[in-house]
Design a protein around this motif. Structure first.
Motif, short mmCIF file in Angstrom:
data_model
loop_
_atom_site.label_atom_id
_atom_site.label_comp_id
_atom_site.label_asym_id
_atom_site.label_seq_id
_atom_site.Cartn_x
_atom_site.Cartn_y
_atom_site.Cartn_z
N CYS A 112 0.82 -1.21 0.00
CA CYS A 112 0.00 0.00 0.00
C CYS A 112 0.86 1.26 0.00
O CYS A 112 0.50 2.26 -0.64
CB CYS A 112 -0.94 -0.01 1.21
SG CYS A 112 -2.23 -1.25 1.10
N ALA B 282 1.98 1.78 -3.48
CA ALA B 282 0.89 2.31 -4.30
C ALA B 282 0.66 3.79 -4.00
O ALA B 282 0.41 4.58 -4.92
CB ALA B 282 -0.39 1.51 -4.03
N ARG C 269 -2.86 -5.49 -3.38
CA ARG C 269 -2.85 -4.89 -4.73
C ARG C 269 -4.25 -4.90 -5.33
O ARG C 269 -4.67 -3.93 -5.96
CB ARG C 269 -1.85 -5.63 -5.63
CG ARG C 269 -0.38 -5.34 -5.30
CD ARG C 269 0.52 -5.83 -6.42
NE ARG C 269 0.50 -7.28 -6.55
CZ ARG C 269 1.33 -8.11 -5.94
NH1 ARG C 269 2.26 -7.62 -5.12
NH2 ARG C 269 1.25 -9.42 -6.12
N ARG D 66 -1.22 5.78 -6.76
CA ARG D 66 -2.33 4.88 -7.07
C ARG D 66 -3.28 4.67 -5.90
O ARG D 66 -4.28 3.98 -6.05
CB ARG D 66 -1.79 3.52 -7.53
CG ARG D 66 -0.88 3.56 -8.74
CD ARG D 66 -0.65 2.16 -9.30
NE ARG D 66 -0.15 1.24 -8.29
CZ ARG D 66 1.13 1.04 -8.03
NH1 ARG D 66 2.06 1.72 -8.70
NH2 ARG D 66 1.51 0.18 -7.09
#
Length: 416
Positions: free
Chosen positions: A353, A356, A404, A361
Motif C-alpha cells: 500500500c 501504491a 494490490r 495509485r
C-alpha cells in the motif's frame, strides 16, 4: 516478565565481545542506516572495519565508492542485472588492483550475513531482511538490527535462534529502551513507553488526511529517512511495528507498552519502573547514537552523535496518541497478539500500500483502510508458535496480492 536474561536484546548481557577492532558486515549499505554506519566506521578506524557490503543495486556508483574506500573483501547486490554495472564501476576505481568478491541475487545478502565477522548490521528495508537476520544469528554473529520487519514477520523464528544479548537494536526507540533498561532488573520494569514524533500530520483529523500528497507525507518534521519509513512514520505504522518489536525484544506484554507523541523527537523512549521512577534516553534526533550502540556495545563510541546544548532554553512536549486519525498502532497490537502469520500479513500489505501511495495509485487514508481489510480477511492465523519460513512467505505472497487487488479496486471506484 521474569528476571532471566532475555532471549533477544538485553543490556546486561554482552554477547561475543571481542578485544580490539571489530569486523562489520553492512547490509543495506547505500540506504540511510548503511551510509551513516559507514561514516561512523570511517571516523573510528581503530574500533571498526567493514569487511563486506550488500545493497539492492539501485545506487551502484555509491556502492562501488564505499567498497573502494573501505577496502572490503566482498560486495553483494540483490539485482543480478546490476552486476555488470557494478563490476565496471569497481574496475574504474580499482584500476589494476584485484576486485573484491562479487555476489548477486536475492540470497546474496544472506550469504554475506553468515560470512566471518563480529557484527552484522542489517539495515535492509522490508521483510526481505528476514533471511539475512536468521543467517547471521545461526552463524553466531552479533546482530545490530535496524531491519525491524524481520523480527516482526518472523518473531518465533528469530527468538528460537537468538542467544542472550545476541541482538542489539538499532531503531532509535529500541536503542533508547535498551539503554534505559540497563538501570534496573527485569523484575523492576512496570512499563515501556515508546515515543512518536507524530509525523507531518500530527493534530490532523482523518477527514483532513483524505487529500494529503506524496510530498506532504515525505516532509517529516524531525527525521531524515528513506521514503518507505517516512510514509510509515506519517501513518504511524512504524510506531505500530515498534510496539510489536518491543514486545518481542523485551518479553513485555502489549498492555504494558504505551505510545506517547513527542513532537521534538528528543526523548527516544522511556522505561517506567515499579518504584514510580521513569528513565528517559534523550539526544537530538540523529541516528548516529543508535548505530554506535549497535556496533560498539557494551562500549560507547565518543562523539557518535550530537549532544544537547543545555545553555539554551528548549521545550519538550508530550501528547496522547490520536487513535481515530491513526488506527495503525491499535491494529499492530491486534496482529501482534494474534501472532503466527498475522504480523507478516500486516507488514506485507502495508508495504504494497505504501508503494501504491508513493506511485499515486492510492490515497493516504487508503493505506490503512486496505491494510485493515487484508488483516480482517486473513483472520486468525493457524501457524501459531509453530511458524516456519514457508508459512511467512506464503502469507506474505497472499497479503501482497490481496492488497494490490483491493488498492486497485479502491482507485477504480474513486475514478468512477
Amino acid at each position: 516478565m521474569t528476571d532471566r536474561p532475555s532471549p533477544l536484546a538485553d543490556p546486561h548481557v554482552a554477547f561475543d565481545v571481542s578485544e580490539g577492532r571489530r569486523d562489520i558486515v553492512v547490509l543495506g549499505s547505500t540506504g540511510s542506516i548503511g551510509t551513516q554506519a559507514i561514516d561512523l566506521v570511517l571516523r573510528n578506524p581503530d574500533r571498526f572495519r567493514v569487511t563486506a557490503l550488500a545493497a539492492s543495486g539501485g545506487r551502484i556508483g555509491l556502492l562501488a565508492e564505499q567498497a573502494h574506500k573501505l577496502g572490503v573483501a566482498a560486495v553483494a547486490v540483490a539485482r543480478e542485472e546490476a552486476l555488470p554495472e557494478l563490476r565496471e564501476a569497481l574496475k574504474a576505481l580499482y584500476g589494476s588492483e584485484p576486485l573484491p568478491e562479487l555476489l548477486a541475487g536475492p540470497d546474496a545478502a544472506t550469504r554475506l550475513a553468515a560470512s566471518p565477522c563480529h557484527t552484522v548490521l542489517n539495515g535492509i528495508t522490508g521483510s526481505i531482511g528476514l533471511a539475512p537476520t536468521l543467517a547471521a544469528l545461526e552463524a553466531g554473529r552479533t546482530l545490530a538490527l535496524a531491519n525491524k520487519e524481520s523480527l516482526i514477520v518472523g518473531g518465533p523464528l528469530v527468538k528460537a535462534l537468538a542467544k542472550p544479548g545476541q541482538i542489539i537494536p538499532v531503531d532509535s526507540e529500541h536503542a533508547a529502551l535498551f539503554q534505559a533498561l540497563a538501570a534496573g532488573t527485569r523484575a523492576d520494569v512496570r512499563k515501556l513507553v515508546v515515543t512518536a514524533s507524530g509525523g507531518p500530520f500530527r493534530g490532523r483529523t482523518r477527514e483532513q488526511l483524505a487529500h494529503v500528497t506524496r510530498e506532504d507525507a515525505l516532509a517529516h518534521p524531525t527525521w531524515a529517512m528513506g521514503p518507505v519509513i517516512t510514509v510509515n512514520s506519517a501513518t504511524l505504522v512504524n510506531k505500530g511495528l515498534e510496539v510489536i518489536e518491543a514486545h518481542l525484544l523485551y518479553d513485555v506484554p502489549f498492555d504494558r507498552i504505551e505510545v506517547v507523541v513527542h513532537p521534538q523527537s528528543y526523548v527516544h523512549s522511556m522505561v517506567e519502573f515499579t518504584d514510580g521512577s521513569t528513565l528517559a534516553q534523550a539526544t537530538p534526533p540523529d541516528m548516529g547514537g543508535p548505530i554506535a550502540i549497535g556496533l560498539g556495545w557494551p562500549e560507547r563510541v565518543p562523539d557518535a552523535a550530537p549532544a544537547f546544548d543545555w545553555s539554551k532554553a528548549s521545550t519538550w512536549e508530550f501528547f496522547p496518541l490520536d487513535t481515530e486519525a491513526f488506527p495503525s498502532v491499535g491494529l499492530a497490537r491486534h496482529v501482534g497478539e494474534l501472532g503466527g502469520t498475522a504480523p507478516a500479513v500486516f507488514n506485507a500489505a502495508n508495504e504494497e500500500c505504501v508503494e501504491a501511495f508513493l506511485a499515486g495509485r492510492l490515497p493516504f487514508n487508503g493505506i490503512m483502510d486496505t491494510v485493515t481489510a487484508v488483516v480482517a480477511e486473513h483472520g486468525v492465523p493457524a501457524a501459531g508458535t509453530s511458524l516456519t519460513v514457508p508459512d511467512v512467505l506464503e502469507a506474505e505472497t497472499w497479503a501482497r496480492a490481496r492488497a494490490r487487488e483491493l488498492a486497485a479496486k479502491a482507485t477504480a471506484e474513486a475514478r468512477a
